[in-house]
Structure formats: structure tokens, C-alpha cells
Motif scaffolding. Sequence first.
Motif, short mmCIF file in Angstrom:
data_model
loop_
_atom_site.label_atom_id
_atom_site.label_comp_id
_atom_site.label_asym_id
_atom_site.label_seq_id
_atom_site.Cartn_x
_atom_site.Cartn_y
_atom_site.Cartn_z
N MET A 24 -64.70 -28.50 52.06
CA MET A 24 -65.26 -29.85 52.05
C MET A 24 -64.73 -30.64 50.86
N LEU A 25 -64.75 -30.02 49.68
CA LEU A 25 -64.28 -30.70 48.47
C LEU A 25 -62.79 -30.97 48.55
N PHE A 235 -59.98 -25.04 58.24
CA PHE A 235 -58.95 -26.06 58.45
C PHE A 235 -59.56 -27.32 59.07
N THR A 236 -60.44 -27.15 60.05
CA THR A 236 -61.09 -28.28 60.70
C THR A 236 -61.92 -29.08 59.71
N ILE A 237 -62.64 -28.38 58.84
CA ILE A 237 -63.47 -29.05 57.84
C ILE A 237 -62.61 -29.86 56.88
N ALA A 242 -60.96 -35.05 55.05
CA ALA A 242 -59.83 -35.85 54.58
C ALA A 242 -59.76 -37.17 55.33
N LEU A 243 -60.08 -37.13 56.64
CA LEU A 243 -60.06 -38.34 57.46
C LEU A 243 -61.10 -39.36 57.00
#
Length: 358
Positions: A24-25, A235-237, A242-243
Motif C-alpha cells: 500500500m505504501l 501486485f494488485t494492491i 499507485a493509480l
Amino acid sequence: MSAGVVTRLSTLDRFLPVWILAAMLLGLGAGHVIPGLGAAIDAVQVDGISLPIALGLLIMMYPVLAKVRYDRLDTVTRDRRLLLPSLLLNWVIGPALMFALAWLLLPDLPAYRTGLIIVGLARCIAMVIIWNDLACGDREAAAVLVAVNSVFQVIAFGALGWFYLSVLPGWLGLPQADLAVSGWAIARSVLIFLGIPLLAGYLSRRLGERARGRDWYEARFLPRVGPLALYGLLFTIVVLFALQGAQITGRPLDVARIALPLLAYFALMWTGSFALGRGLGLSYERTTTLAFTAAGNNFELAIAVAIATFGVTSAQALAGVVGPLIEVPALVALVYAALGARRLFSPHVSGSDRVRQA
């Protein structure tokens, strides 16, 4: 949670909260520090579907669905104590609870409220499989309930959106909103994020067992592909955060307001469903599956619908984006809560209760 439960988890699973927080970070930091990163990631899409997110979700779901014993699914479909409560929780109680919490806690923020109601209508078909597996739930039951949710999602999402955003507020004398959603968009989401990994998992087991036998498949193949589920999740997180890093870090007070009803929703739905499963006499594995499939939401679909209806920079879309920010740590905590509550059930062995090796 007892030390015995923790030691039976693999190293990767044991430190899951650390990896997820780091992801997340990393995503938030990358989206904030690297100019144009979010736009570049979002641009890599086909027919409105983000390829990086789709890739992460497919990698995440495949190993768990490859573990499912498809020859045991009939034992789940015959269990009305599981199927009927799941339908009630997902399609009656869940949307109604989110509607009530959104109006109760966001009475002055209609756009965020609408976004949360859309989230409540999008029942989980993706990440719930990961949480259920980490909590040692019933894999076969999870596969069946996710499939049932998928069918109902295609049929009922549009009608429920119309009811909760237009009809019910009118009956209650509240302001109304409109939701325009394509049935094909919902069906496409289900086919991609569930259909592809489900087919791949089924073919892997069928062809693998036929070629090398069940012992090889479960003792050699599954341990090799198993870690891919968590790699795909992380990877999804990273991609999701980032989006939306700029929106999340740029509106901290809005994020906090949106987080309150989401936290209440996850806590109430999971705890109530877990208590219901135990009260019905379900096993720990199926009680856990009932709780996670009821508490999770399909944020990918909710975000897509909000963007298509209200725009990519809309407050409704931000409400959907905040969803994973709250869901991921909340459901990780509930994984540990489930494992800790395991002692409340009579010990027995089931096909889906496999201990992970360190």
C-alpha cells in the motif's frame, strides 16, 4: 490467536499484514512521487479494463482455484444451510446495511454516499477467495458461493442499483440518484475476473491429475504455484494505490469520512455472518467461508460502474477507490480473528482444511 495457529502458517502468510502495508505504501508513494505514473498505468487497458489490474487479479485467483477439489462441489450445492443464508446475506442484508450506513454517516455528502451504495451492491467475486484461503475456509464452498454471486451480479446489479438509488430514497422522502449501468459491463467483469482463472484452475487439476496423479498434483504442483496468489495480491494492491495515490493523499478528510461506514460495514457483516454460521451448526471452514463471502465486495466492478456513470474524477469513483484502502487491512485483521475463533468449534478434519507448510 494462539501461537499454534501462527506457527502453522507459512512465513509469507505469517507476515501478511507487513507485506500488504508495504505494498500500500509503495503504491501510494510511487503514485505521488513519479509524475504521470497513474495515468500511464491507467492508459494500458483494453475496452475499459486495466490490463495491470486484470493481470494481478488473474495471477492472484488462479492458484486458489487450482486447489479446489471440483469433484466435491456437489457436497456444497446440497448444503442449504450454507447456500440460503449466503444469498440472504449477500443480496438482501449486505446492500441494505451499506445503504443504511451511507445515509447515517454521510448525510451531507451525497456523491460519496452514492459511491458507497454502489460498493454495497457489488458482491465480492475476487479477493474473497484469498481471504477465505488464508483463514483456512472451505475452498470448494468458496468457489460455489463466488459462482452464485457472479450469476446474481449479472442479473440483479442493475435492478438493485435502481431500487437503492431511486426507488427506496423516494419512498423514504430522501433525495434520489440515478445509476446507468450496462449489463454487458457487469457480465464482462465476471467473465474476466472469475471465468478465466476458474477455467484455468479446473483444467490444471483435471489435466494434472490425469497426467501425473493426485498425489503429484497436490504434493508437488500446488506448493509451487501457491505463493503466486499472494504475489498477485500484492501486485494488485501496488497498482491500485499507485493509480489513486494523488486522490487519496490529496483528500485525507474525505477518505476518513468514507472509511467510517466501510469499517462499520466490514465489522458488522463479518461478525454477524460468522455468528450466524456458528448458530446454524456449520463447521468452522464453512462458517468462515460464509463470513468472508458476505463481508467482501467487488471493488473493481464498483469503481468501473462509478467511473462509467459519473466520471473518472468524480466523488463517487473516489468512494469506490477508498474501498480497497479500507478492505485490505480490515479483512486481513478478520483473517486473524477467524483463526483465533477456531477454538470455538469442535475439532474435525475436512477436505479444505489444509495446513500450510512453512
